[in-house]
Enzyme design. Structure first.
Site, PDB file in Angstrom:
ATOM      1  CE  LYS A  47      -4.136  -1.879   2.177  1.00 66.41           C
ATOM      2  NZ  LYS A  47      -5.131  -1.685   3.245  1.00 66.41           N
ATOM      3  CG  ASP A  83      -7.804   0.825   3.576  1.00 67.66           C
ATOM      4  OD1 ASP A  83      -8.629  -0.043   3.252  1.00 67.66           O
ATOM      5  OD2 ASP A  83      -6.593   0.744   3.327  1.00 67.66           O
TER       6      ASP A  83
END
Ligand code: ATR
Length: 248
Positions: A47, A83
């Site tokens: 990520k 997220d």
């Protein structure tokens, strides 16, 4: 989850999983670009590293410091982060966040996303971590209200508790003592394997409300789908797909 959503929305697309070792990340991204793959979901451990392989990273993802969603816009690969919104939307199934006293356990990428989201929604946020220096660094970089060690958690001192540590992942352990939980709390775990972690069972035993990591996972995926397709994501369909996969 994505394939189930594509089916009910009648979208001609398929979502596939690729296991990419870190040394192959750049090649994987340029391969996806060459193949004209329209969207990528990016997971652990890529990520952060993926950012340098993209043409653009949106300001929110840059502030969080992690990209979990890549979209091909024309010729450009654009990174974003769902997220934080996934965490917030999951919590908002059960509570209002504005003015809530929130504690986030952990200081990695998932913690950064949760803290960012909670602050966006107007919560008062404290970060607690095994290594308190990391909690303090995270809190000061995002503007959270306090930081400390996991052992500083006190029952009654928070409305919302979010675990982002890996404690409880495929193990029967909780990151905190059960006596730091209380009945008025809402407790969410990022860990979704097992779905009913030790932390969540301890919280339920104290009479607290709980949200499993499934809901955070489902909502971050749903927001990816919204970005990619512009369509309203079918949350219940995606949650049922999670349930089927968990049973399999
Ligand atoms: P992610 O980016 O997925 O959030 P990470 O950066 O590896 O993952 O962070 C893992 C988190 O779990 C950290 O907050 C870590 O605490 P430290 O900063 O002290 O390492 C926490 N963690 C992992 N194992 C732990 C354990 N046994 N007890 C308490 N916290 C733990």
């Amino acid at each position: 989850m994505h394939n189930a959503a594509f089916r009910v929305l009648g979208i001609d697309a398929v979502y596939l999983a690729f296991d990419v070792p870190p040394v192959r990340l750049g090649a994987a991204v340029s391969g996806a670009r060459s193949l004209g793959i329209r969207q990528l979901a990016v997971s652990i451990p890529h990520k952060q590293a993926v950012m340098e392989h993209l043409d653009e990273v949106d300001p929110t993802a840059r502030r969080i410091g992690a990209v979990n969603t890549v979209t091909l816009r024309g010729e450009r690969l654009v990174g974003s982060n769902t997220d934080w919104l996934g965490a917030v939307l999951a919590l908002e199934r059960e509570t209002k966040l504005s003015g809530a006293r929130a504690v986030v356990l952990g200081a990695g990428g998932a913690a950064r996303a949760a803290v960012f989201g909670l602050l966006e929604r107007g919560a008062r946020v404290v970060v607690l971590n095994r290594t308190p220096e990391r909690a303090r660094a995270l809190a000061s970089s995002l503007g959270a209200h306090g930081a400390g060690e996991l052992s500083e958690l006190r029952a009654g001192a928070y409305d919302v508790l979010v675990n982002t540590t890996s404690v409880g992942l495929k193990e029967e352990r909780s990151p905190i003592r059960a006596d730091a939980l209380h009945p008025a709390a809402l407790v969410m775990d990022a860990v979704y394997e097992p779905e009913h972690t030790r932390l969540l069972r301890d919280a339920q035993a104290q009479g607290a409300r709980t949200l499993s990591g499934k809901w955070w996972l489902v909502y971050q995926a749903a927001e990816q789908l919204r970005l990619w397709t512009g369509r309203e994501p079918p949350i219940e369909t995606m949650a049922e797909a999670f349930d089927r996969a968990a049973r399999a």
